[in-house]
Design an enzyme around this catalytic site. Sequence first.
Site, mmCIF file in Angstrom:
data_model
loop_
_atom_site.group_PDB
_atom_site.id
_atom_site.type_symbol
_atom_site.label_atom_id
_atom_site.label_comp_id
_atom_site.label_asym_id
_atom_site.label_seq_id
_atom_site.Cartn_x
_atom_site.Cartn_y
_atom_site.Cartn_z
ATOM 1 N N ASP A 1 -10.143 -6.288 -3.633
ATOM 2 C CA ASP A 1 -9.445 -5.448 -2.669
ATOM 3 C C ASP A 1 -10.271 -4.186 -2.498
ATOM 4 O O ASP A 1 -10.500 -3.444 -3.448
ATOM 5 C CB ASP A 1 -8.042 -5.132 -3.221
ATOM 6 C CG ASP A 1 -7.193 -4.363 -2.232
ATOM 7 O OD1 ASP A 1 -7.765 -3.650 -1.380
ATOM 8 O OD2 ASP A 1 -5.958 -4.464 -2.305
ATOM 9 N N SER B 1 0.830 -1.220 0.000
ATOM 10 C CA SER B 1 0.000 0.000 0.000
ATOM 11 C C SER B 1 0.861 1.266 0.000
ATOM 12 O O SER B 1 1.544 1.536 -0.972
ATOM 13 C CB SER B 1 -1.052 -0.058 1.105
ATOM 14 O OG SER B 1 -0.699 0.604 2.263
ATOM 15 N N HIS C 1 -7.037 -6.670 1.151
ATOM 16 C CA HIS C 1 -5.971 -5.722 0.912
ATOM 17 C C HIS C 1 -4.657 -6.202 1.519
ATOM 18 O O HIS C 1 -3.599 -5.648 1.244
ATOM 19 C CB HIS C 1 -6.377 -4.373 1.521
ATOM 20 C CG HIS C 1 -5.455 -3.248 1.194
ATOM 21 N ND1 HIS C 1 -5.068 -2.947 -0.092
ATOM 22 C CD2 HIS C 1 -4.829 -2.339 1.979
ATOM 23 C CE1 HIS C 1 -4.250 -1.903 -0.072
ATOM 24 N NE2 HIS C 1 -4.093 -1.519 1.162
#
Lengths: 266, 1099
Positions: A217, A96, A246
Amino acid sequence: MGSTLLEALNVRVEGSGQKVLVLAHGFGTDQSVWQRILSSFTPYYRVILYDLVCAGSVNPDYFDFRRYTTLDAYVDDLLNILDVLGVDRCAYVGHSVSAMIGILASIRRPELFTKLVLVGASPRFLNDRDYHGGFERGEVEEVLSKMEANYEAWVNGYAPLSVGADVPDAVREFSRTLFNMRPDISLFVSRTIFNSDLRGVLGLVKVPSCIIQTARDVSVPASVATYLKDHLGGRNTVEELHTDGHLPHLSAPTLFAAKLRRALSR
Amino acid sequence: MPTSVSLARQCLTEEAVRVLDDAVAVARRRSHAQTTSLHAVSALLGLPSSTLREACARARCSAYSPRLQFRALELSVGVSLDRLPSSSRALDEPQVSNSLMAAIKRSQANQRRHPESFHLHHQILQNNPQQTTSVLKVELKHFILSILDDPFVSRVFGEAGFRSCDIKLAIIHPPMVSRFSRTRCPPVFLCNLTDSDPARRSLGLEVSGDENSRRIAQVLLRKSGKNPVLFGVYAVDALRSFVECVNKGGGSALPNELFGLSVICVESEISEFVNGGGSEEKMGLRFKELGEQCLGPGIVVNLGDLMTLSEDGAFGEAVSFVVSQLTRLVELHGERLWVMGAAGTYETYSKLLGRFPSLEKDWDLHPLPITSSKPSSDGFCSKSSLLGSFVPLGGFFSTPSDFTYPFSSANQSFSRCKRCTEKYEQDVAVIQKGGSTISVADQHSESLPSCLRMAELDTGEGVGVAKTKDDETMLKAKILQLQKKWNDTCQHLHQAQPFPKLDISHAWSQVPSAEGFHFVANRKERSSKDSSPNGSQCADPSHRTPTDLQKPFPLKQNMQLPVDSDTENANIQSKLIVKVSRSQQIEMERPWLSTNSMPNMSPPPDHTSSSSVTSVTTDLGLGTLYASTSQEPDSPKLPGCKESLQHFSGSISTKVDAVSGNTSRQIAHSSSCSGANMGGQSDPRDFKSLWRFLREKVCWQEEAICSISEAVSCSRSSNGRRGGSSFKGHIWLTFLGPDKVGKRRIASALAEIVFGTRESLISVDFGSQDRVCQSNSMFEHQELDGYDVKFRAKTVVDYVAGELSKKPHSVVFLQNVDKADPLAQTSLSQAVRTGKFADSHGREISINNTIFVITSTITKGTRTVLPGKEPMEFSEERILKAKRYQMQILVEHVAGDASRSNGMNVRVTLKNGTSNAGSVNKRKLIETCDSEGHMGTVRAQKVSRSYLDLNLPVEEELEENINCGDCDSDSISENSEAWLEGFFEQVDDNVVFKPFDFDALAGKIMKDISLQFQRTFGSEVMLEIDYEVMVQILAAAWLSERNGAVEEWVEQVLCRSFAEAQQKHHPSAQSVLKLVTCEGSFVEEHASGVCLPATINLK
């Protein structure tokens, strides 16, 4: 100084191997998120683990609200760590926000990175003209205000959503790390992330990248992975991971480790 | 309605009162009717070394010279003061204006909210209950902060180019050490660490201001690649805001070097030109003009959005012309000319590059990704408002915020002197060479500021607690004065002294702090009116070389801790322990006081008669020190350090969580010494007393106890003999096999007998992670070892390390080591070999005085759980699941003949026999699974564990779960098994425990009950005891500390209930009494000494 930095960000170097692998965690987690897959890589790599300055495991006093206003400050930290450790080539796995950091770092110091593995990466989370990032500005504001109002409740709601897959332990672990973050820092960082837009700079990346994308996700729609593949400047591949959520490295470590190993070997 | 000065004075601390007085004086001089915030500002700035002035110095923008800006400030304050209306008649005391009073009120409120001072406030209240709550004295810091809130004041500051929010920040984040030494070198932290260009580093780039502009400025300062091309969606915005920033005259984002730079925008001209408007001539002229403008600091040619050049509509030739002209310009005036542009996407740029491949090189371009549009001030504001709203959630803030401020803030705002810069570079080089070794310098730099802080805090607190009643405030004032005086001296000395020959790697961190130590010490001595011998010495420390300074440190660390622990071993301690937690001050003083009673202490020097308790502790410290370090030649110097180390220990005990890193290292330092001392002091328990004691606690494990006592007494006596020099002071025992309760009780008994208190048991259960946390379990208090409470964001290893550093004299009780994670495994094997326990960051803690007790249900060599010889009716697993149900007696009539066995009319109904619904069935399910196999249980538990506990880290148990069928999991368990075997071989003794014989106990209890039952009902009536009840009774018996507790319960509680039942129901021969559990209702009141209900319901 050097070691102050290393200590402040809990830098750990594990494993024995010639090649260096950096595992950088994403928002709401800390380096413990890699614990499950770490053993699969320590025999072959010197694995560098560190905490982002916003992580709950880092002394919150290090978080300078004036400094960490953009991702560049995080990039500084990453590059400083690599320099202090004397790393000259490494493969980088970023999840991320760390994927974003990795992209920026590789633009600044392309010679340092052999490969970028981007997990749950998104150049921009907000929707735009011709771009679907998955979030509308209004939604984000709403989420942020919820976060501000009651952090705990937000964590409890967000964690299962984010983990996606039905793995209570992963949810619990993610909640734990998320909850460890100081709420104001957490909010501040989310703002920073949502305000970031890397779309214009993707072309500057020359390092070959592998985008690992899960089937579903909540934070990153599948179209984003394609977008990344098309716009990143290097040789890119997209790896589909047949799991939800995620945080595949938390919810499906075995699957993830296998995929990552393959991505790194190519 | 203005307030009288005297009233306002009551709300302020002494320091702040002085400021107020000055402010009043200013107002009087100017014959103003009221004293306003502005007067206060004027007074604050008037002080030579005021906090405000210092904060301003740090908050000022770098564009102007400091003197200039200060003069501007003074001027602006002066002018504003002039504008205030003066009163016709001169007043003696111009009253405090509403605005200033409001500021005081605000700061009071603020201070009350502030957690750190709240603590202090609270403590003062506790100690002086007679003091009224309403008067909270405002500290100077808060006073200044709220004065700065005043819009009028911030306007005045604004006129002088200061932003009051910056100043406020500077006050909140003070560079702590600067009180002691001004010239402390700046440690470089997270930012700009690797900038090798010294010119750049000396800029002292301000962190505030627009981050993007700052980055652009950085690029402009580069030697090569100095012309930034901004990329990104926000690039054009960023470029625009940078240009604005430069045109406005720098702002805080721009370094001094760029001062005077002008930006010339040619975007519109180019755009017009390439789109077919304008002639080549005109354009050429424009570029020529640009070349001529390259004077002074230089110009930046702003091309704006590069889109104009790469657009499809642009004429190829025109674009080529522009590019070639610019190239020439750059070649000619490279020194003084910068080019910058922005590109929304990389594609725009690459298109341009495609046409002019050498562009990047010719123009000396540097791509700069811009990823954020947000001006930083936005973020900052949102932060401050946020902080306010999060204050009630104080619990989140993992560390008291004051601890690291000195550390981190000092990093930002120092400008470094040349010498230190050199040192810094060398240090970096050393570190880069040596990898990640932690230097001594770091250790000190981390630990000392907090210590100094502590010491400082302590003078205030100490006085508060001391309760010397009469001269409390006087003393405080005196201390403050002395403190100030010595601050000045120190500062003076230090500035005059440019560190003669400092050891490079230690220089910056060590010297100032060491000085601080002496400083504190000497101040103390002053206050105890014993100045003469050391009077001149206080100047000494700064003259001494660092190695010199360093020497006293480790030594003193060693001294202090063992003394502490000795008293712990002495039995006085057990009395003290109750009081210890009450207040930090007491905690620190008691051990010292008790050392006084030690026989071989040299009489304390003559100043025992001094007025305050603080100085008494100093003297005691002195005394013990002499007693234990007679061989130390320069002991006259020691008391100082000693004294401050006492404070240090205070900081260890109170802030262990925050500073666990450094404390642990401290402990490691002290270990060798304390080991020796302990061996000498505590009487080594001989085998017999040990055995007797343990036997008393756990009567059923005779063999195990025998070997445990042997192992422990053997190790400890040899420890005493050999003085701990070559001896391995740590003892490792493994308790293998079943009997969880027995193992635990033995461990806690060991802690009690060896270290004097049960408190010195550090207990962790590795298995707790994958066990269902049952509420109301009978073993609940034992399961507190679970992760919930202790392990917030910590690994087991870190937890143990942290605890060990707090109390090195402990029994570390690690249950279910077979479930330990790999990290813990490594740490343990290393510890057993080296005597050092490493936490997850590799910091080591000595375990020389620690007994490790490690349990596993697995016995050596076999990985299977020990099964009973024959299937037991009551297995340990089953007993462990017992819950604290309320019990009840039901009376039923049975038509058929109840079978009778063994001549007893009491029997236990088997689990399948009873009919229960709901939750019980679920448990039964697990039960049956259990009988099928162990795996079944695990799975069943998994299912039932859907709750979410934030504090539980998920461990490998999950991994195994997921990995099911994957070959990896096998290898993992194999690894673990191999490790376990290897580990068991290294420990001092492997003690195998016998299973607790529940069946026999059950038989005995049944007999007891039967006896009582028959006594009440005669032999006709039947009693059926529910299996669950039996389990509960057995668990209670197992858990009870006292023999015969369950028998007592049977005699008293059960018997009483039988009698009641008899009276109420008069059961006949056909009756069956059932003793069953009340599902869903749990015991509220326990019978004395046993975990069983005090009453039994009757139906």
